[in-house]
Design a protein around this motif. Structure first.
Motif, PDB file in Angstrom:
ATOM      1  N   ALA A  84       8.082  -1.904  -9.888  1.00  0.00           N
ATOM      2  CA  ALA A  84       6.932  -2.768  -9.621  1.00  0.00           C
ATOM      3  C   ALA A  84       5.716  -2.265 -10.385  1.00  0.00           C
ATOM      4  O   ALA A  84       4.682  -2.911 -10.420  1.00  0.00           O
ATOM      5  CB  ALA A  84       6.640  -2.796  -8.129  1.00  0.00           C
ATOM      6  N   ARG A  85       5.874  -1.051 -11.001  1.00  0.00           N
ATOM      7  CA  ARG A  85       4.789  -0.515 -11.818  1.00  0.00           C
ATOM      8  C   ARG A  85       4.755  -1.285 -13.126  1.00  0.00           C
ATOM      9  O   ARG A  85       5.803  -1.553 -13.709  1.00  0.00           O
ATOM     10  CB  ARG A  85       5.057   0.973 -12.092  1.00  0.00           C
ATOM     11  CG  ARG A  85       3.926   1.681 -12.793  1.00  0.00           C
ATOM     12  CD  ARG A  85       4.381   3.072 -13.191  1.00  0.00           C
ATOM     13  NE  ARG A  85       4.456   3.993 -12.069  1.00  0.00           N
ATOM     14  CZ  ARG A  85       3.406   4.610 -11.523  1.00  0.00           C
ATOM     15  NH1 ARG A  85       2.191   4.374 -11.993  1.00  0.00           N
ATOM     16  NH2 ARG A  85       3.556   5.452 -10.532  1.00  0.00           N
TER      17      ARG A  85
ATOM     18  N   PHE B 269       0.224  -1.713 -10.369  1.00  0.00           N
ATOM     19  CA  PHE B 269       1.449  -2.291  -9.813  1.00  0.00           C
ATOM     20  C   PHE B 269       1.274  -3.794  -9.610  1.00  0.00           C
ATOM     21  O   PHE B 269       0.153  -4.294  -9.471  1.00  0.00           O
ATOM     22  CB  PHE B 269       1.768  -1.664  -8.449  1.00  0.00           C
ATOM     23  CG  PHE B 269       2.232  -0.230  -8.520  1.00  0.00           C
ATOM     24  CD1 PHE B 269       3.581   0.076  -8.431  1.00  0.00           C
ATOM     25  CD2 PHE B 269       1.318   0.808  -8.683  1.00  0.00           C
ATOM     26  CE1 PHE B 269       4.014   1.394  -8.495  1.00  0.00           C
ATOM     27  CE2 PHE B 269       1.738   2.126  -8.745  1.00  0.00           C
ATOM     28  CZ  PHE B 269       3.095   2.422  -8.649  1.00  0.00           C
ATOM     29  N   VAL B 270       2.413  -4.485  -9.542  1.00  0.00           N
ATOM     30  CA  VAL B 270       2.420  -5.912  -9.215  1.00  0.00           C
ATOM     31  C   VAL B 270       1.904  -6.085  -7.784  1.00  0.00           C
ATOM     32  O   VAL B 270       2.192  -5.273  -6.910  1.00  0.00           O
ATOM     33  CB  VAL B 270       3.864  -6.461  -9.340  1.00  0.00           C
ATOM     34  CG1 VAL B 270       3.989  -7.843  -8.717  1.00  0.00           C
ATOM     35  CG2 VAL B 270       4.305  -6.460 -10.792  1.00  0.00           C
TER      36      VAL B 270
ATOM     37  N   HIS C 292      -4.466  -1.706  -9.241  1.00  0.00           N
ATOM     38  CA  HIS C 292      -4.200  -0.313  -8.866  1.00  0.00           C
ATOM     39  C   HIS C 292      -3.742  -0.193  -7.417  1.00  0.00           C
ATOM     40  O   HIS C 292      -4.159  -0.973  -6.557  1.00  0.00           O
ATOM     41  CB  HIS C 292      -5.455   0.541  -9.074  1.00  0.00           C
ATOM     42  CG  HIS C 292      -5.702   0.844 -10.515  1.00  0.00           C
ATOM     43  ND1 HIS C 292      -5.503   2.083 -11.075  1.00  0.00           N
ATOM     44  CD2 HIS C 292      -6.084   0.032 -11.533  1.00  0.00           C
ATOM     45  CE1 HIS C 292      -5.777   2.036 -12.362  1.00  0.00           C
ATOM     46  NE2 HIS C 292      -6.131   0.801 -12.675  1.00  0.00           N
ATOM     47  N   VAL C 293      -2.858   0.794  -7.200  1.00  0.00           N
ATOM     48  CA  VAL C 293      -2.442   1.164  -5.848  1.00  0.00           C
ATOM     49  C   VAL C 293      -2.949   2.575  -5.588  1.00  0.00           C
ATOM     50  O   VAL C 293      -2.799   3.464  -6.442  1.00  0.00           O
ATOM     51  CB  VAL C 293      -0.903   1.107  -5.692  1.00  0.00           C
ATOM     52  CG1 VAL C 293      -0.460   1.789  -4.397  1.00  0.00           C
ATOM     53  CG2 VAL C 293      -0.407  -0.334  -5.707  1.00  0.00           C
ATOM     54  N   TYR C 294      -3.552   2.761  -4.440  1.00  0.00           N
ATOM     55  CA  TYR C 294      -4.113   4.065  -4.070  1.00  0.00           C
ATOM     56  C   TYR C 294      -3.477   4.560  -2.782  1.00  0.00           C
ATOM     57  O   TYR C 294      -3.030   3.763  -1.957  1.00  0.00           O
ATOM     58  CB  TYR C 294      -5.618   3.961  -3.804  1.00  0.00           C
ATOM     59  CG  TYR C 294      -6.412   3.223  -4.846  1.00  0.00           C
ATOM     60  CD1 TYR C 294      -6.968   3.907  -5.928  1.00  0.00           C
ATOM     61  CD2 TYR C 294      -6.601   1.846  -4.763  1.00  0.00           C
ATOM     62  CE1 TYR C 294      -7.708   3.236  -6.879  1.00  0.00           C
ATOM     63  CE2 TYR C 294      -7.333   1.169  -5.714  1.00  0.00           C
ATOM     64  CZ  TYR C 294      -7.886   1.858  -6.775  1.00  0.00           C
ATOM     65  OH  TYR C 294      -8.615   1.187  -7.721  1.00  0.00           O
TER      66      TYR C 294
ATOM     67  N   GLU D 102      11.946   4.692  -7.770  1.00  0.00           N
ATOM     68  CA  GLU D 102      11.228   4.474  -9.035  1.00  0.00           C
ATOM     69  C   GLU D 102       9.934   5.280  -9.098  1.00  0.00           C
ATOM     70  O   GLU D 102       9.511   5.691 -10.179  1.00  0.00           O
ATOM     71  CB  GLU D 102      10.897   2.990  -9.206  1.00  0.00           C
ATOM     72  CG  GLU D 102      12.105   2.070  -9.353  1.00  0.00           C
ATOM     73  CD  GLU D 102      12.547   1.448  -8.031  1.00  0.00           C
ATOM     74  OE1 GLU D 102      12.216   2.013  -6.968  1.00  0.00           O
ATOM     75  OE2 GLU D 102      13.231   0.418  -8.062  1.00  0.00           O
ATOM     76  N   ASN D 103       9.292   5.485  -7.948  1.00  0.00           N
ATOM     77  CA  ASN D 103       8.012   6.211  -7.909  1.00  0.00           C
ATOM     78  C   ASN D 103       8.040   7.192  -6.740  1.00  0.00           C
ATOM     79  O   ASN D 103       7.852   6.806  -5.599  1.00  0.00           O
ATOM     80  CB  ASN D 103       6.851   5.224  -7.732  1.00  0.00           C
ATOM     81  CG  ASN D 103       6.784   4.201  -8.852  1.00  0.00           C
ATOM     82  OD1 ASN D 103       6.325   4.498  -9.949  1.00  0.00           O
ATOM     83  ND2 ASN D 103       7.265   3.003  -8.595  1.00  0.00           N
ATOM     84  N   MET D 104       8.331   8.462  -7.065  1.00  0.00           N
ATOM     85  CA  MET D 104       8.532   9.457  -6.008  1.00  0.00           C
ATOM     86  C   MET D 104       7.345  10.419  -5.875  1.00  0.00           C
ATOM     87  O   MET D 104       6.755  10.832  -6.862  1.00  0.00           O
ATOM     88  CB  MET D 104       9.793  10.277  -6.307  1.00  0.00           C
ATOM     89  CG  MET D 104      11.085   9.490  -6.188  1.00  0.00           C
ATOM     90  SD  MET D 104      11.410   8.910  -4.505  1.00  0.00           S
ATOM     91  CE  MET D 104      11.496  10.470  -3.610  1.00  0.00           C
ATOM     92  N   VAL D 105       7.028  10.755  -4.631  1.00  0.00           N
ATOM     93  CA  VAL D 105       5.995  11.746  -4.341  1.00  0.00           C
ATOM     94  C   VAL D 105       6.601  12.775  -3.395  1.00  0.00           C
ATOM     95  O   VAL D 105       7.189  12.410  -2.372  1.00  0.00           O
ATOM     96  CB  VAL D 105       4.760  11.088  -3.676  1.00  0.00           C
ATOM     97  CG1 VAL D 105       3.725  12.146  -3.302  1.00  0.00           C
ATOM     98  CG2 VAL D 105       4.138  10.035  -4.584  1.00  0.00           C
ATOM     99  N   ALA D 106       6.484  14.060  -3.763  1.00  0.00           N
ATOM    100  CA  ALA D 106       6.969  15.129  -2.881  1.00  0.00           C
ATOM    101  C   ALA D 106       5.798  15.664  -2.064  1.00  0.00           C
ATOM    102  O   ALA D 106       4.698  15.852  -2.583  1.00  0.00           O
ATOM    103  CB  ALA D 106       7.611  16.241  -3.702  1.00  0.00           C
TER     104      ALA D 106
END
Lengths: 117, 204
Positions: free
Chosen positions: A19-20, A66-67, A82-84, B90-94
């Motif tokens: 989705a990025r 992101f979408v 942007h996603v925060y 797809e988007n990982m945060v540790a």
């Protein structure tokens, strides 16, 4: 419609559904900014949890562009933004029921936030 | 005549099963999916995805300080380097647990979960009580999981409502100085990577 076949499966599972998006969009906020979550109560699809609506938090991280699900789910375009990650104190969300040390971290799109600074 | 020997739960499950079968045959009839592709997806989830992958990430972070820094700075890239990438990763945060911070993960809106590192979520992770309660009373919920978080430790609840997926990096148990990376990985439970548990001690 293209049929999903066995030879496509490994690629589909390995690629995922990112989705990025790689587009330049100016961020409305930066880490450290104080924000108020909009009091959104639309019936249509959205990804804003009710318990943070109208609450004040602090942006901790900008994850990039992101979408936007609210529009893309209704085929109204990706509206990339942007996603925060925004942090709230337990006290801000739950009053005296919240433990003084505890924090809730929630990810939010630009359209869900307004400056509280 | 006593033909009704189903438990209450079993009465509900066949309905879901029938719905899934109906959807599957519709998708096949409309040529949206080859049934063999569906079998391959299920086989991949059953044999290649699961908390053993996440445990390898954690054990490597425990033994390799450079990898640990990389994981905390860019979770997606560090996890990808071990081969765990794809749908819902797809988007990982540790998130690093420390003596003063305990992290726990939820998806209050649905059941978002890092599939490549943890597999599919347990039933309780998807249940309304866990999702509703862990944000408002995390300490009580953790206590029910057997974790008593001291008052001077900060609890951080992470709600994965957007596209980031979270993996908790639990603290390395004491008395594990001489263990290999492989032995350490065996101590890393699924719940310790969600934050509803801690890593097992070697004497466990």
């Amino acid at each position: 419609m293209n049929m999903l076949t066995t030879d496509m499966v490994p690629t589909v599972l390995a690629t995922g559904d990112p989705a990025r998006v790689d587009v330049e969009v100016a961020p409305k906020f930066k880490a450290g900014d104080t924000v108020t979550v909009v009091n959104l109560n639309q019936v249509a699809h959205n990804r804003l949890p009710a318990y943070i609506r109208g609450k004040v938090g602090t942006v901790t991280f900008d994850h990039g562009v992101f979408v936007f699900p609210d529009t893309s789910a209704h085929r109204q375009g990706p509206k990339p933004q942007h996603v925060y990650t925004v942090v709230f104190t337990a006290h801000e969300l739950w009053g005296d029921a919240g433990h003084p040390r505890d924090r809730m971290y929630v990810d939010a799109w630009d359209d869900y936030l307004e400056s509280a600074g | 005549m006593t033909t009704d020997n189903h438990s209450h739960a079993n009465v509900l499950i066949p309905e879901v099963g029938l719905r899934v079968k109906a959807l599957e045959s519709l998708l096949a009839e409309k040529k949206a999916i080859d049934p063999a592709a569906l079998d391959l997806i299920i086989e991949t989830f059953e044999t290649q995805m699961g908390p053993k992958n996440g445990a390898k990430v954690v054990a490597k972070a425990w033994t390799d300080p450079k990898y640990r820094s990389w994981l905390l700075e860019d979770g997606t890239a560090a996890i990808k380097s071990l081969g765990y990438i794809g749908v819902q990763g797809e988007n990982m945060v540790a998130l690093e647990n420390t003596p003063t911070v305990h992290n726990v993960v939820v998806c209050t809106l649905c059941s978002c979960y890092p599939w490549p590192t943890l597999g599919l979520p347990p039933i309780w992770f998807k249940s309304a009580p866990y999702r509703a309660r862990v944000v408002i009373e995390p300490r009580s919920v953790l206590k029910e999981f057997g974790l008593d978080v001291p008052d001077d430790v900060e609890v951080r609840v992470w709600d994965s409502t957007a596209e980031l997926r979270y993996l908790v990096l639990p603290m390395r148990p004491s008395g594990t100085e001489n263990l290999t990376e492989q032995e350490l990985a065996a101590l890393v439970t699924r719940d310790s990577m969600i934050g509803t548990g801690v890593a097992q001690s070697p004497s466990h």
